[in-house]
Design an enzyme around this catalytic site. Structure first.
Site, PDB file in Angstrom:
ATOM      1  N   HIS A  83       0.818  -1.206   0.000  1.00 44.55           N
ATOM      2  CA  HIS A  83       0.000   0.000   0.000  1.00 44.55           C
ATOM      3  C   HIS A  83       0.855   1.260   0.000  1.00 44.55           C
ATOM      4  O   HIS A  83       1.927   1.311   0.612  1.00 44.55           O
ATOM      5  CB  HIS A  83      -0.890   0.036   1.240  1.00 44.55           C
ATOM      6  CG  HIS A  83      -2.147  -0.769   1.118  1.00 44.55           C
ATOM      7  ND1 HIS A  83      -3.063  -0.578   0.103  1.00 44.55           N
ATOM      8  CD2 HIS A  83      -2.651  -1.760   1.901  1.00 44.55           C
ATOM      9  CE1 HIS A  83      -4.080  -1.420   0.272  1.00 44.55           C
ATOM     10  NE2 HIS A  83      -3.858  -2.149   1.347  1.00 44.55           N
ATOM     11  N   CYS A 139       0.388   2.834  -4.793  1.00 43.55           N
ATOM     12  CA  CYS A 139      -0.256   4.076  -5.204  1.00 43.55           C
ATOM     13  C   CYS A 139       0.314   5.262  -4.435  1.00 43.55           C
ATOM     14  O   CYS A 139       0.688   5.148  -3.284  1.00 43.55           O
ATOM     15  CB  CYS A 139      -1.752   4.005  -4.938  1.00 43.55           C
ATOM     16  SG  CYS A 139      -2.562   2.639  -5.760  1.00 43.55           S
TER      17      CYS A 139
END
Length: 281
Positions: A83, A139
């Site tokens: 993440h 991301c």
């Protein structure tokens, strides 16, 4: 000598079901490690951290050690699959200095994220003549997360964005970043989202799975959950045994992502001269 640190996190704290878990990051880490062996890296010189071993302290300590023990002529790789998020960078004067990209270690909820500023500090110790590739399959922007309801066909419903939404205070600044430009007379720079590291004077090459206004996705590829960027990045490296110039690798990954209909475009940053040189050199 070629050395690598590979991080893949599916299982976020608490261990087991309950964290903002992913499914393809450990598969990505395995593929990256095997691909680097094909590209001439010794298995003994590849350190892998997954899940509960991929703590903030472990990631930073192993990265610092790899960099501090390197010598001119070495080729280093730091790879992260997991993440990503954005956090506000608040200065000592409690004013907003900018917005930092960050990765989320296994224990980020308790011990914090690793910001781009943290990486800059560590990478500043890189010795002259040492090659380094920094590869992120995660991301770095929240703007794309509002577009995830894509009405996908059934076979694509397993897609997941590798993104942790910012906390409210961070999301607030992110939302209004473009309106918060500081006057030119101010000592503070314009408050906009930053790249992980500045391009000018970069001492390494940064490979990002998506541009900073996109999310990086994982999904089912031939029966296995994989990060789309890492899957194609490794596939091309294996096909060439790592003998490929960076701009060609960048282009071929972009073509492959577009061909599969992925809603992300990879981005590579370095000094101009590095783009025409082979990766790992």
């Amino acid at each position: 000598m070629k050395k690598a640190l590979i991080v893949g996190i599916n299982d976020y704290a608490p261990i087991g079901y309950g964290g903002p878990d992913l499914n393809g990051c450990v598969n990505d880490a395995r593929d990256m490690a095997n691909t680097l062996v094909i590209c001439g890296f010794s298995p003994a010189k590849i350190k892998i951290l997954t899940n509960q071993n991929a703590t903030r302290a472990n990631i930073l300590n192993y990265l610092k050690s790899m960099i501090s023990t390197s010598v001119k002529g070495d080729s280093l790789v730091f790879y992260y699959s997991g993440h990503g998020t954005r956090v506000a960078n608040i200065g000592s004067d409690l004013e907003l200095d900018g917005l930092d990209e960050a990765i989320c270690p296994h224990d980020y909820a308790n011990n914090g994220v690793i910001r781009d500023d943290d990486f800059k500090t560590v990478l500043s110790k890189l010795k002259a003549g040492v090659n380094m590739e920094v590869i992120f399959d995660c991301c770095y922007s929240g703007t794309g997360t509002r577009k995830l309801d894509l009405g996908l066909e059934a076979d694509l419903l397993n897609e997941t964005a590798r993104y942790i939404p910012p906390m409210l205070e961070d999301e607030f600044y992110l939302t209004y970043a473009s309106e918060m430009e500081v006057s030119k007379s101010s000592k503070k720079s314009t408050v906009l989202t930053k790249a992980l590291v500045p391009v000018a004077g970069m001492n390494h090459t940064l490979w990002a799975a998506a541009k900073d206004n996109q999310v990086s996705m994982e999904g089912n590829i031939s029966g296995q959950i994989r990060g789309y960027f890492t899957y194609h990045f490794c596939k091309i490296l294996r096909a060439t045994n790592g003998s490929i110039v960076r701009k060609t690798l960048d282009k071929q990954v972009a073509i492959a992502l577009a061909a599969m209909g992925a809603a992300q475009i990879n981005q590579t940053e370095s000094i101009t001269a590095e783009f025409s040189q082979k990766i790992f050199t």
